[in-house]
Write a protein that holds these residues in place. Sequence first.
Motif, PDB file in Angstrom:
ATOM      1  N   GLU A  63       0.853  -1.180   0.000  1.00  0.00           N
ATOM      2  CA  GLU A  63       0.000   0.000   0.000  1.00  0.00           C
ATOM      3  C   GLU A  63       0.894   1.236   0.000  1.00  0.00           C
ATOM      4  OE1 GLU A  63      -1.068   0.369   4.680  1.00  0.00           O
ATOM      5  OE2 GLU A  63      -2.116  -1.177   3.555  1.00  0.00           O
ATOM      6  N   GLN A 129       1.563  -9.834  -0.772  1.00  0.00           N
ATOM      7  CA  GLN A 129       1.431  -8.428  -0.377  1.00  0.00           C
ATOM      8  C   GLN A 129       2.109  -8.209   0.964  1.00  0.00           C
ATOM      9  OE1 GLN A 129      -2.542  -6.849  -0.257  1.00  0.00           O
ATOM     10  NE2 GLN A 129      -1.827  -4.770   0.074  1.00  0.00           N
ATOM     11  N   HIS A 131       2.075  -6.174   4.024  1.00  0.00           N
ATOM     12  CA  HIS A 131       1.106  -5.313   4.716  1.00  0.00           C
ATOM     13  C   HIS A 131       1.756  -4.402   5.751  1.00  0.00           C
ATOM     14  CE1 HIS A 131      -2.709  -6.911   3.195  1.00  0.00           C
ATOM     15  NE2 HIS A 131      -2.112  -8.083   3.181  1.00  0.00           N
ATOM     16  N   ARG A 132       2.717  -4.947   6.487  1.00  0.00           N
ATOM     17  CA  ARG A 132       3.379  -4.153   7.529  1.00  0.00           C
ATOM     18  C   ARG A 132       4.880  -4.290   7.366  1.00  0.00           C
ATOM     19  NH1 ARG A 132       0.341  -3.518  12.322  1.00  0.00           N
ATOM     20  NH2 ARG A 132       2.114  -2.296  13.097  1.00  0.00           N
ATOM     21  N   ARG A 145       4.708  -8.067   8.210  1.00  0.00           N
ATOM     22  CA  ARG A 145       3.548  -8.929   7.929  1.00  0.00           C
ATOM     23  C   ARG A 145       3.423  -9.098   6.419  1.00  0.00           C
ATOM     24  NH1 ARG A 145      -1.493  -6.400  10.179  1.00  0.00           N
ATOM     25  NH2 ARG A 145      -0.628  -7.143  12.165  1.00  0.00           N
ATOM     26  N   ASP A 147       1.502 -11.459   3.286  1.00  0.00           N
ATOM     27  CA  ASP A 147       0.568 -12.452   2.773  1.00  0.00           C
ATOM     28  C   ASP A 147       1.197 -13.090   1.538  1.00  0.00           C
ATOM     29  OD1 ASP A 147      -1.240 -11.897   4.723  1.00  0.00           O
ATOM     30  OD2 ASP A 147      -2.694 -10.893   3.436  1.00  0.00           O
ATOM     31  N   ARG A 161      -0.738 -16.061   5.630  1.00  0.00           N
ATOM     32  CA  ARG A 161      -0.160 -14.862   6.247  1.00  0.00           C
ATOM     33  C   ARG A 161       0.971 -15.244   7.187  1.00  0.00           C
ATOM     34  NH1 ARG A 161      -3.674  -9.884   8.315  1.00  0.00           N
ATOM     35  NH2 ARG A 161      -3.564  -9.621   6.054  1.00  0.00           N
ATOM     36  N   GLU A 163       3.993 -13.472   9.873  1.00  0.00           N
ATOM     37  CA  GLU A 163       4.309 -12.249  10.616  1.00  0.00           C
ATOM     38  C   GLU A 163       5.410 -12.517  11.621  1.00  0.00           C
ATOM     39  OE1 GLU A 163       2.029  -9.414  13.823  1.00  0.00           O
ATOM     40  OE2 GLU A 163       1.013  -9.765  11.917  1.00  0.00           O
TER      41      GLU A 163
END
Length: 197
Positions: A63, A129, A131-132, A145, A147, A161, A163
């Motif tokens: 993102e 992806q 994410h974090r 994190r 995926d 996922r 993490e």
Amino acid sequence: MTATVRSLLSAGGACLLLAGCVSFGSEAPPQLLTLTSNATPAAGAMASASVTDAIVVDVPTVERTLDQVRVPVQVSDSAIAYVKDAVWADKPARLFRTVLAETLAAGSGRLVLDQVETGAERSTMLSGQLHRFGYDEDARAAIVRFDAVVRKPGSPLRKQRFEASVPVATVDAVTVGAALNQAANAVAAQVAAWTVG
């Protein structure tokens, strides 16, 4: 002194005064952060395989908050700040992709390529992806994190996922960078084992 000469001198003086107040380039950070893989193939190690046996590791999607070289701090569910002077040498997704590829190559012994090198649809494909990839203020930890999505020819898609978090005692560029490197390697090891398992 003619009016033209006076105008030129006046304009030159204004430019000199302006130069003292305006910066025409951002100040370089004290250092650039990068990621290094804990598991890398030995020097001189070779791998060869058919296209169907190769693993293609694609750059993860991200993102907007991660599509840059600054290190985000999750202040709350709806607020993000940045770690002072913490700047990546490249975007996190590309750095993380390199750690994933190195970890996979070292652990599996298989031929690992990127999308640019092959683009073959018949290879095992690892994508996903991110994410974090930053510091979480509430957890006081660096968190990664991811995926992961694996597509193998003739098999259904798999998604999972992963993490990892690493506690951070002092929030500065060096400490957070080292913690993120550790967390990224932990996630990469999990993803590599899952991919070839």
